[in-house]
Motif scaffolding. Sequence first.
Motif, PDB file in Angstrom:
ATOM      1  N   ILE A   1       9.284  -5.257  -0.575  1.00 50.05           N
ATOM      2  CA  ILE A   1       8.243  -4.334  -0.106  1.00 50.05           C
ATOM      3  C   ILE A   1       8.473  -3.963   1.348  1.00 50.05           C
ATOM      4  O   ILE A   1       8.303  -2.812   1.756  1.00 50.05           O
ATOM      5  N   ALA A   2       8.886  -4.948   2.170  1.00 55.91           N
ATOM      6  CA  ALA A   2       9.079  -4.680   3.593  1.00 55.91           C
ATOM      7  C   ALA A   2      10.242  -3.727   3.830  1.00 55.91           C
ATOM      8  O   ALA A   2      10.271  -3.021   4.842  1.00 55.91           O
ATOM      9  N   ARG A   3      11.213  -3.697   2.920  1.00 54.12           N
ATOM     10  CA  ARG A   3      12.378  -2.843   3.121  1.00 54.12           C
ATOM     11  C   ARG A   3      12.130  -1.390   2.717  1.00 54.12           C
ATOM     12  O   ARG A   3      12.957  -0.531   2.979  1.00 54.12           O
ATOM     13  N   ARG A   4      11.022  -1.124   2.056  1.00 52.42           N
ATOM     14  CA  ARG A   4      10.764   0.234   1.603  1.00 52.42           C
ATOM     15  C   ARG A   4      10.285   1.113   2.769  1.00 52.42           C
ATOM     16  O   ARG A   4       9.520   0.664   3.616  1.00 52.42           O
ATOM     17  N   TRP A   5      10.716   2.334   2.746  1.00 46.39           N
ATOM     18  CA  TRP A   5      10.197   3.315   3.692  1.00 46.39           C
ATOM     19  C   TRP A   5       8.890   3.846   3.130  1.00 46.39           C
ATOM     20  O   TRP A   5       8.818   4.250   1.969  1.00 46.39           O
ATOM     21  N   SER A   6       7.890   3.861   3.956  1.00 49.69           N
ATOM     22  CA  SER A   6       6.590   4.359   3.503  1.00 49.69           C
ATOM     23  C   SER A   6       6.046   5.323   4.551  1.00 49.69           C
ATOM     24  O   SER A   6       5.748   4.920   5.679  1.00 49.69           O
ATOM     25  N   PHE A   7       5.974   6.565   4.179  1.00 49.89           N
ATOM     26  CA  PHE A   7       5.425   7.589   5.062  1.00 49.89           C
ATOM     27  C   PHE A   7       3.958   7.829   4.697  1.00 49.89           C
ATOM     28  O   PHE A   7       3.573   7.726   3.535  1.00 49.89           O
ATOM     29  N   VAL A   8       3.171   8.143   5.706  1.00 55.62           N
ATOM     30  CA  VAL A   8       1.742   8.387   5.537  1.00 55.62           C
ATOM     31  C   VAL A   8       1.467   9.837   5.874  1.00 55.62           C
ATOM     32  O   VAL A   8       1.943  10.355   6.892  1.00 55.62           O
ATOM     33  N   SER A   9       0.718  10.497   5.029  1.00 62.18           N
ATOM     34  CA  SER A   9       0.424  11.921   5.232  1.00 62.18           C
ATOM     35  C   SER A   9      -1.016  12.185   5.605  1.00 62.18           C
ATOM     36  O   SER A   9      -1.423  13.334   5.704  1.00 62.18           O
ATOM     37  N   SER A  10      -1.804  11.128   5.824  1.00 65.56           N
ATOM     38  CA  SER A  10      -3.218  11.296   6.142  1.00 65.56           C
ATOM     39  C   SER A  10      -3.557  10.554   7.428  1.00 65.56           C
ATOM     40  O   SER A  10      -3.261   9.353   7.546  1.00 65.56           O
ATOM     41  N   PRO A  11      -4.165  11.225   8.424  1.00 65.46           N
ATOM     42  CA  PRO A  11      -4.573  10.516   9.649  1.00 65.46           C
ATOM     43  C   PRO A  11      -5.579   9.411   9.379  1.00 65.46           C
ATOM     44  O   PRO A  11      -5.601   8.400  10.085  1.00 65.46           O
ATOM     45  N   GLU A  12      -6.442   9.590   8.374  1.00 62.51           N
ATOM     46  CA  GLU A  12      -7.429   8.558   8.071  1.00 62.51           C
ATOM     47  C   GLU A  12      -6.765   7.261   7.622  1.00 62.51           C
ATOM     48  O   GLU A  12      -7.226   6.168   7.956  1.00 62.51           O
TER      49      GLU A  12
END
Length: 544
Positions: free
Chosen positions: A196-207
Amino acid sequence: MSPTLNPLKTQFTSPLKSTSLCNLCNSRNLHLRLAIRIRCNQGGTKQKPNPKKKIVLFGAAPPVLEEESDRRVTTEDGGATSSPSSSSPSVWRFVKRVPRKALALLSNLPLAIGEMAVIGSLMALATFIEQGESLEFYSNKFPEDSPILGIFTWKWIVYPGFDHMWTSPVFLGLVVLLASSLMACSYTTQIPLVKIARRWSFVSSPETIRKQEFTDSRPRASIQDLGAILMGHGYEVFLKGPSLYAFKGLAGRFAPIGVHIAMLLIMGGATLTAAGSFKGSIMVPQGLNFVVGDVMDPTGFLSNPLDSFNTEVHVNRFYMEYYESGEVSQFYTDISLFNLEGKEVLRKTIRVNDPLRYGGITIYQTDWGISALQILKNGEGPFNLAVAPLQKSGDFKLFGTFLPTGESDSSSKGVKGISMLARDLQSVVLYDEEGKFAGVRRPSSKLPIEINGTKIVIEDAIGSTGLDLKTDPGVPVVYAGFGALMLTTCISFLSHSQIWALQDGSTVVVGGKTNRAKLEFSQEMNRLLCKVPELASANDAIDS
């Protein structure tokens, strides 16, 4: 990259057959499960004209349609149940669940702590129970007529194998159980966390970003500038459009797995030492030799003899050093090793804490003694008188011998002779036929002494060396385990920090979290955000 999936809009103007629906799914490379819920009034006279249709998208192929004899019934929530006529799927699911339940049980932290506590208690118990003694020794020390605490006798020691604790089934079984717990914990908990730590995770919401442990925003800033600053401070930075993801300290996530591997190495090496070694002890007079294999005895079921057991050990010389008070300070043994062809392969002078190692065998200097006194009697000789130990209390030793001088008379029993006592190799005390003190002579002093008409010269005191020999195949494994344990323990202090950022107009919204040193992480983030440059607006450019 996976292809972009656009929303699929389909109007159902006529009833769909199963073949047309499958063709539609195959052409769109999609897998559908269609569950239709039809609601009707309680009276059953009128149905609602527009029944609800629930479409769920899956990433895997749907199950093949079963025959009528083993048909699956779709439930109201979209699940599926097997018909009562077939029990094999339930049995198969039960078989598949058993390993998961076993892994969950083994990876339980309280269980692992309990296993380590019991192993530690058995190790402490082994320090109170003499190991490797005979059955008679235990039956005399722990008799049945006077049990300890009214319960424990020699049977509680011998039957479970506590007289050889490190190879007893109870101890080895607990070690295997603890090793299984460590491997199960790594497989079920630590490895998934690393994935899980190696995955790239982008966030598209400021909230979403504002829900992190640390959150802040920088007005009139660029997300590219933030990424450059993070890279300069050791972060791995990834950009995707207006989104940013950065992390550092991923090695800290691998540390628990490394700790588990190190513990497995230590336990494996210790088990290999306990069950796969050879040990032996011998007292060798100066000038004599022995074959290694004649001394060594196996310690467990994993013991395999080495080729070096055919080596012959020759004691060239044994000598001692003394303090000014006359007490022994150190003793040395000059030994040579010979192969089967009689060629000397190694020679070394060993002492306490400085052993000899050859071919997987370690020879330690552990004891000393006096084997013989070499004397001249009335100018004849030299003769070697065998010496026997008379007393041993700690470091204090006493050796004695007897020199016959003639037959006893009718009024006394035994043989007439001169008694000689020695504490070490420095001096010999002599007593006459009546047991009276006659004098002290130092070996090799060539100074004669006459007792009851017999002239004696003590030429030399021949010492004997006490050697312990052993093979220890688990030592390299244990050393590697402790080295890995120290390294991974240090690595475990590294914080795994993650940062998300989103360009929201001219504002950069930043959030992050860490698994350690949370206060330091907040301070670091504040320092980094202060370095992000502020963009000049068009009005500022006109004013300037």
